[in-house]
Write a protein that holds these residues in place. Structure first.
Motif, mmCIF file in Angstrom:
data_model
loop_
_atom_site.group_PDB
_atom_site.id
_atom_site.type_symbol
_atom_site.label_atom_id
_atom_site.label_comp_id
_atom_site.label_asym_id
_atom_site.label_seq_id
_atom_site.Cartn_x
_atom_site.Cartn_y
_atom_site.Cartn_z
ATOM 1 N N LEU A 152 84.122 18.741 -41.194
ATOM 2 C CA LEU A 152 83.116 18.115 -42.051
ATOM 3 C C LEU A 152 81.815 17.838 -41.294
ATOM 4 N N LEU A 153 81.935 17.417 -40.032
ATOM 5 C CA LEU A 153 80.731 17.208 -39.222
ATOM 6 C C LEU A 153 79.995 18.525 -39.013
ATOM 7 N N LEU A 154 80.743 19.586 -38.791
ATOM 8 C CA LEU A 154 80.131 20.909 -38.612
ATOM 9 C C LEU A 154 79.424 21.352 -39.893
ATOM 10 N N ALA A 155 80.077 21.154 -41.033
ATOM 11 C CA ALA A 155 79.483 21.560 -42.305
ATOM 12 C C ALA A 155 78.212 20.766 -42.607
ATOM 13 N N THR A 156 78.235 19.474 -42.300
ATOM 14 C CA THR A 156 77.051 18.647 -42.551
ATOM 15 C C THR A 156 75.901 19.055 -41.632
ATOM 16 N N GLN A 157 76.216 19.383 -40.379
ATOM 17 C CA GLN A 157 75.187 19.910 -39.486
ATOM 18 C C GLN A 157 74.608 21.213 -40.044
ATOM 19 N N GLY A 158 75.482 22.037 -40.619
ATOM 20 C CA GLY A 158 75.020 23.284 -41.219
ATOM 21 C C GLY A 158 74.041 23.036 -42.351
ATOM 22 N N ARG A 159 74.328 22.039 -43.187
ATOM 23 C CA ARG A 159 73.417 21.727 -44.298
ATOM 24 C C ARG A 159 72.077 21.208 -43.788
ATOM 25 N N VAL A 160 72.120 20.408 -42.724
ATOM 26 C CA VAL A 160 70.870 19.905 -42.139
ATOM 27 C C VAL A 160 70.050 21.060 -41.581
ATOM 28 N N LEU A 161 70.693 21.927 -40.817
ATOM 29 C CA LEU A 161 70.001 23.072 -40.224
ATOM 30 C C LEU A 161 69.443 24.000 -41.300
ATOM 31 N N PHE A 162 70.186 24.155 -42.379
ATOM 32 C CA PHE A 162 69.705 24.981 -43.496
ATOM 33 C C PHE A 162 68.434 24.375 -44.087
ATOM 34 N N GLN A 163 68.428 23.069 -44.256
ATOM 35 C CA GLN A 163 67.271 22.407 -44.867
ATOM 36 C C GLN A 163 66.031 22.505 -43.992
ATOM 37 N N ILE A 164 66.194 22.476 -42.679
ATOM 38 C CA ILE A 164 65.018 22.548 -41.796
ATOM 39 C C ILE A 164 64.674 23.995 -41.432
ATOM 40 N N GLY A 165 65.376 24.955 -42.044
ATOM 41 C CA GLY A 165 65.010 26.355 -41.889
ATOM 42 C C GLY A 165 65.631 27.080 -40.720
ATOM 43 N N LYS A 166 66.582 26.479 -40.044
ATOM 44 C CA LYS A 166 67.249 27.153 -38.917
ATOM 45 C C LYS A 166 68.515 27.834 -39.437
ATOM 46 N N ILE A 167 68.304 28.952 -40.125
ATOM 47 C CA ILE A 167 69.390 29.613 -40.849
ATOM 48 C C ILE A 167 70.457 30.204 -39.928
ATOM 49 N N PRO A 168 70.107 30.945 -38.877
ATOM 50 C CA PRO A 168 71.159 31.486 -37.995
ATOM 51 C C PRO A 168 72.033 30.395 -37.382
ATOM 52 N N GLU A 169 71.404 29.257 -37.009
ATOM 53 C CA GLU A 169 72.181 28.145 -36.467
ATOM 54 C C GLU A 169 73.085 27.535 -37.535
ATOM 55 N N ALA A 170 72.571 27.482 -38.761
ATOM 56 C CA ALA A 170 73.378 26.955 -39.866
ATOM 57 C C ALA A 170 74.596 27.835 -40.116
ATOM 58 N N VAL A 171 74.408 29.146 -40.030
ATOM 59 C CA VAL A 171 75.525 30.086 -40.206
ATOM 60 C C VAL A 171 76.628 29.811 -39.188
ATOM 61 N N LYS A 172 76.233 29.595 -37.946
ATOM 62 C CA LYS A 172 77.225 29.321 -36.895
ATOM 63 C C LYS A 172 78.005 28.042 -37.191
ATOM 64 N N MET A 173 77.309 27.025 -37.689
ATOM 65 C CA MET A 173 77.979 25.762 -38.002
ATOM 66 C C MET A 173 78.968 25.931 -39.164
ATOM 67 N N PHE A 174 78.546 26.634 -40.209
ATOM 68 C CA PHE A 174 79.430 26.831 -41.360
ATOM 69 C C PHE A 174 80.644 27.681 -40.988
ATOM 70 N N GLU A 175 80.416 28.736 -40.216
ATOM 71 C CA GLU A 175 81.535 29.587 -39.798
ATOM 72 C C GLU A 175 82.492 28.822 -38.893
ATOM 73 N N ARG A 176 81.934 28.018 -38.015
ATOM 74 C CA ARG A 176 82.770 27.212 -37.128
ATOM 75 C C ARG A 176 83.557 26.163 -37.938
ATOM 76 N N SER A 177 82.926 25.623 -38.977
ATOM 77 C CA SER A 177 83.590 24.645 -39.832
ATOM 78 C C SER A 177 84.815 25.269 -40.504
ATOM 79 N N ILE A 178 84.654 26.477 -41.040
ATOM 80 C CA ILE A 178 85.775 27.173 -41.682
ATOM 81 C C ILE A 178 86.883 27.449 -40.668
ATOM 82 N N HIS A 179 86.489 27.835 -39.466
ATOM 83 C CA HIS A 179 87.470 28.127 -38.416
ATOM 84 C C HIS A 179 88.277 26.885 -38.039
ATOM 85 N N PHE A 180 87.593 25.764 -37.860
ATOM 86 C CA PHE A 180 88.293 24.551 -37.424
ATOM 87 C C PHE A 180 89.031 23.861 -38.565
ATOM 88 N N GLU A 181 88.661 24.160 -39.807
ATOM 89 C CA GLU A 181 89.417 23.604 -40.927
ATOM 90 C C GLU A 181 90.855 24.117 -40.898
#
Length: 259
Positions: A152-181
């Motif tokens: 959940l922390l990873l996913a929330t970081q992904g949403r923050v990064l998405f909002q500030i326009g850091k899309i590649p970093e957001a992708v890494k956070m979302f993918e990592r979130s799915i992996h650790f889930e």
């Protein structure tokens, strides 16, 4: 009065419970018909009832929250009996969503932030993001010891990064979130076992949808479609399904034809 804007996960829980309520009524009616009429009519009634229950769930767009006085009484009782991180997070969320009080909600979460509980940290980060403070949210989320392992922390970081326009970093956070889930599971966010299971599925669906949004921006439409489908297959309500924007698919197809 400002309307309550529920997160997709919470809305899905409410819609699914609404379906179960309607379906239960349909089952009772069908059983009554079977007993007093015949089996065929009862089964027909059950099929129609389930269809109407599903349609009602799909068409339901919002839910009326309990009155503020009742909510306040419940909140006070819960906190007096249980001061666990889960209760604190739910208390702050109710302050924010039901009472529209961001300042006290944030203050309460910051007071207990030293516990380093992932759910408390995620709730605070999510509220800060909604309040237009993404950098502060990102700092708090990254400061948590479980920032890179809690889904959940990873996913929330992904949403923050998405909002500030850091899309590649957001992708890494979302993918990592799915992996650790798959390894750590989502932290407990409800005392109710059924609600927790629904939230778990809904969290995962929303992460796949968010990841798909990232891939649309990165113009990787195949991966975008894959994650939209992965999110959709976890959601029973078709009104919450997401799809790859057709305008992007059409433009990509035309681009390939010109080569």
């Amino acid at each position: 009065m400002r309307s309550i804007q529920y997160d997709p996960e919470i809305l899905y829980v409410q819609k699914l419970y609404f379906f179960l309520y309607l379906a239960t009524i349909s089952i009772i009616i069908a059983l009554t018909i079977i007993v007093y009429v015949d089996l065929k009519s009862g089964l027909y009634s059950l099929a129609v009832g389930f269809g109407l229950s599903y349609t009602g769930m799909v068409m339901k767009k919002n839910f009326t929250p309990p009155g503020k006085r009742l909510s306040a009484q419940r909140m006070a009782h819960t906190i007096s009996q249980d001061s666990s991180p889960l209760s604190i997070a739910r208390f702050a969320s109710q302050l924010y969503y039901y009472f529209h009080e961001p300042t006290p909600a944030i203050s309460i979460l910051e007071k207990f932030l030293s516990s380093q509980d992932p759910l408390l940290c995620m709730t605070l980060g999510d509220i800060l993001l909604k309040e237009g403070k993404p950098m502060r949210a990102l700092y708090i989320l990254r400061d948590n010891p479980q920032a890179l392992v809690d889904p959940l922390l990873l996913a929330t970081q992904g949403r923050v990064l998405f909002q500030i326009g850091k899309i590649p970093e957001a992708v890494k956070m979302f993918e990592r979130s799915i992996h650790f889930e798959k390894q750590n599971k989502f932290p407990k966010s409800s005392n109710n076992w059924i609600t927790q299971k629904i939230l778990t599925v809904s969290y995962l669906a929303n992460i796949h949808h968010s990841l798909a949004d990232c891939y649309v921006i990165l113009k990787d439409f195949q991966l975008a479609k894959k994650h939209y489908r992965s999110g959709n297959c976890r959601v029973f309500d078709v009104s919450l399904w997401r799809h790859c924007p057709s305008v992007h698919l059409d433009s990509t197809k035309n681009h390939k034809n010109t080569k």
